[in-house]
Scaffold this active site. Sequence first.
Site, PDB file in Angstrom:
ATOM      1  N   TYR A   1       0.825  -1.219   0.000  1.00  0.00           N
ATOM      2  CA  TYR A   1       0.000   0.000   0.000  1.00  0.00           C
ATOM      3  C   TYR A   1       0.857   1.267   0.000  1.00  0.00           C
ATOM      4  O   TYR A   1       0.422   2.296  -0.524  1.00  0.00           O
ATOM      5  CB  TYR A   1      -1.010  -0.021   1.153  1.00  0.00           C
TER       6      TYR A   1
ATOM      7  N   GLN B   1     -15.377   3.053  -6.380  1.00  0.00           N
ATOM      8  CA  GLN B   1     -14.699   1.911  -5.762  1.00  0.00           C
ATOM      9  C   GLN B   1     -13.214   2.213  -5.623  1.00  0.00           C
ATOM     10  O   GLN B   1     -12.487   1.451  -5.008  1.00  0.00           O
ATOM     11  CB  GLN B   1     -14.874   0.670  -6.636  1.00  0.00           C
TER      12      GLN B   1
ATOM     13  N   HIS C   1     -14.836   1.697  -1.008  1.00  0.00           N
ATOM     14  CA  HIS C   1     -13.785   0.748  -0.630  1.00  0.00           C
ATOM     15  C   HIS C   1     -12.619   1.424   0.090  1.00  0.00           C
ATOM     16  O   HIS C   1     -11.522   0.866   0.148  1.00  0.00           O
ATOM     17  CB  HIS C   1     -13.304  -0.028  -1.858  1.00  0.00           C
TER      18      HIS C   1
ATOM     19  N   CYS D   1       0.307   3.195  15.887  1.00  0.00           N
ATOM     20  CA  CYS D   1      -0.874   4.058  15.923  1.00  0.00           C
ATOM     21  C   CYS D   1      -0.571   5.275  16.795  1.00  0.00           C
ATOM     22  O   CYS D   1      -0.115   5.124  17.925  1.00  0.00           O
ATOM     23  CB  CYS D   1      -2.058   3.282  16.491  1.00  0.00           C
TER      24      CYS D   1
ATOM     25  N   CYS E   1      -2.976   4.872  20.214  1.00  0.00           N
ATOM     26  CA  CYS E   1      -2.862   3.812  21.236  1.00  0.00           C
ATOM     27  C   CYS E   1      -1.547   3.037  21.137  1.00  0.00           C
ATOM     28  O   CYS E   1      -1.323   2.101  21.903  1.00  0.00           O
ATOM     29  CB  CYS E   1      -4.042   2.855  21.141  1.00  0.00           C
TER      30      CYS E   1
HETATM   31  P1  NAD Z   1     -11.331  -3.903 -12.129  1.00  0.00           P
HETATM   32  O1  NAD Z   1      -9.840  -3.899 -12.139  1.00  0.00           O
HETATM   33  O2  NAD Z   1     -12.020  -5.131 -11.686  1.00  0.00           O
HETATM   34  O3  NAD Z   1     -11.890  -3.576 -13.594  1.00  0.00           O
HETATM   35  C1  NAD Z   1     -11.417  -2.473 -14.311  1.00  0.00           C
HETATM   36  C2  NAD Z   1     -12.377  -2.171 -15.442  1.00  0.00           C
HETATM   37  O4  NAD Z   1     -11.977  -0.960 -16.057  1.00  0.00           O
HETATM   38  C3  NAD Z   1     -12.433  -3.246 -16.528  1.00  0.00           C
HETATM   39  O5  NAD Z   1     -13.775  -3.471 -16.876  1.00  0.00           O
HETATM   40  C4  NAD Z   1     -11.690  -2.597 -17.702  1.00  0.00           C
HETATM   41  O6  NAD Z   1     -12.215  -2.966 -18.966  1.00  0.00           O
HETATM   42  C5  NAD Z   1     -11.928  -1.146 -17.472  1.00  0.00           C
HETATM   43  N1  NAD Z   1     -10.851  -0.270 -17.958  1.00  0.00           N
HETATM   44  C6  NAD Z   1      -9.510  -0.514 -17.994  1.00  0.00           C
HETATM   45  N2  NAD Z   1      -8.856   0.538 -18.502  1.00  0.00           N
HETATM   46  C7  NAD Z   1      -9.813   1.478 -18.788  1.00  0.00           C
HETATM   47  C8  NAD Z   1      -9.765   2.781 -19.349  1.00  0.00           C
HETATM   48  N3  NAD Z   1      -8.596   3.350 -19.697  1.00  0.00           N
HETATM   49  N4  NAD Z   1     -10.934   3.448 -19.510  1.00  0.00           N
HETATM   50  C9  NAD Z   1     -12.128   2.878 -19.178  1.00  0.00           C
HETATM   51  N5  NAD Z   1     -12.224   1.640 -18.650  1.00  0.00           N
HETATM   52  C10 NAD Z   1     -11.074   0.951 -18.460  1.00  0.00           C
HETATM   53  O7  NAD Z   1     -11.767  -2.642 -11.274  1.00  0.00           O
HETATM   54  P2  NAD Z   1     -13.013  -2.434 -10.307  1.00  0.00           P
HETATM   55  O8  NAD Z   1     -14.238  -2.975 -10.945  1.00  0.00           O
HETATM   56  O9  NAD Z   1     -12.937  -1.011  -9.905  1.00  0.00           O
HETATM   57  O10 NAD Z   1     -12.713  -3.340  -9.026  1.00  0.00           O
HETATM   58  C11 NAD Z   1     -11.439  -3.314  -8.482  1.00  0.00           C
HETATM   59  C12 NAD Z   1     -11.354  -3.111  -6.995  1.00  0.00           C
HETATM   60  O11 NAD Z   1      -9.998  -2.841  -6.755  1.00  0.00           O
HETATM   61  C13 NAD Z   1     -12.108  -1.931  -6.491  1.00  0.00           C
HETATM   62  O12 NAD Z   1     -12.888  -2.359  -5.452  1.00  0.00           O
HETATM   63  C14 NAD Z   1     -11.069  -0.931  -5.997  1.00  0.00           C
HETATM   64  O13 NAD Z   1     -11.221  -0.683  -4.611  1.00  0.00           O
HETATM   65  C15 NAD Z   1      -9.751  -1.566  -6.189  1.00  0.00           C
HETATM   66  N6  NAD Z   1      -8.804  -0.799  -7.049  1.00  0.00           N
HETATM   67  C16 NAD Z   1      -8.714   0.551  -6.960  1.00  0.00           C
HETATM   68  C17 NAD Z   1      -7.831   1.249  -7.774  1.00  0.00           C
HETATM   69  C18 NAD Z   1      -7.761   2.759  -7.646  1.00  0.00           C
HETATM   70  O14 NAD Z   1      -8.108   3.295  -6.608  1.00  0.00           O
HETATM   71  N7  NAD Z   1      -7.345   3.480  -8.698  1.00  0.00           N
HETATM   72  C19 NAD Z   1      -7.022   0.578  -8.679  1.00  0.00           C
HETATM   73  C20 NAD Z   1      -7.121  -0.821  -8.757  1.00  0.00           C
HETATM   74  C21 NAD Z   1      -8.033  -1.493  -7.935  1.00  0.00           C
HETATM   75 ZN    ZN Z   2      -4.882   2.671  17.936  1.00  0.00          ZN
END
Ligand code: NAD
Ligand code: ZN
Length: 256
Positions: free
Chosen positions: A61, A94, A112, A139, A142
């Site tokens: 992370y 998300q 998320h 933390c 705590c």
């Molecule tokens: P996913 O990775 O499951 O799916 C990504 C989707 O985006 C796919 O359908 C793909 O076709 C599409 N895609 C890829 N490139 C694109 C573009 N340039 N333009 C438009 N569409 C495009 O992502 P999800 O459904 O968001 O689920 C993933 C989980 O992982 C989420 O819950 C999230 O919390 C986390 N996540 C977050 C990030 C972030 O914050 N940027 C990055 C990766 C994963």
């Molecule tokens: Zn704490």
Amino acid sequence: METTAAQPKGRLVVFTGAGLSADSGIPTFRDADGLWEKHNINDVCNILTWKMKRDVVHRFYSERRKAMADATPNAAHAQIAAWQRRYATTIITQNVDDLLERAGCTSVIHVHGRLWEMQCLACGHVWTVRAAWTADDRCPRCSSRKGVKPNVVFFNEQAPLYRAMFKTFKEAGPDDVLVVIGTSGEVLPIGAYAQMYFRCRILNNLEPPKVISMAFPGVAALDPDQFDHVVWGRAAETTDSLDRLVVSYLGEGSAQ
Ligand code: NAD
Ligand code: ZN
């Protein structure tokens, strides 16, 4: 005489996934080059197992946080901010990055979690962190080391903001418009929710899903037929098409 644009009757709900930030250089999770190709979900994103490899979790992370800081919002983030200025808009994402906020969006519902926050499971404290975090850091409230995790929702963990998301969906009226951008629908089946709660449904994803299987839900959870309009292509390159569709339902809007 000065004329003012009529207030649109409908509201706009924008629901986004990792594809929104892909054009800013932040990798998605499930695409061919996605993060899950290179990392074990159970090491870094499972509330039942993450404590076994806390050093790996915090390294993972911290890298994501650095990538977020180095990234710049793209045209799609900017388009969503522009919509929010023109229409009564609720933004649900998300994504755990802050690119929507940095593009000017406000009150974004991060279902998320937020990568730029840590949380302490021992005392409940949540705080902002912009730099790397290590398994030895404590933390600030705590002093727990083992209880500190990124404020990102892991698999098998509660997602408190789903309540706010469903409230938004349930309150959608007949004139409201849903725009979905860049999600596979595998975590949240937004296509099904779209059909359940919205009369006007617009989808943008990079390309049609490879497999659509009713027998294996989750293989490709999002069926384009669940939407009234589908725009394939990169989010940052399809803003004009999406904007035309939104305007066709909600009009030009006016500054909120
Ligand atoms: P996913 O990775 O499951 O799916 C990504 C989707 O985006 C796919 O359908 C793909 O076709 C599409 N895609 C890829 N490139 C694109 C573009 N340039 N333009 C438009 N569409 C495009 O992502 P999800 O459904 O968001 O689920 C993933 C989980 O992982 C989420 O819950 C999230 O919390 C986390 N996540 C977050 C990030 C972030 O914050 N940027 C990055 C990766 C994963
Ligand atoms: Zn704490």
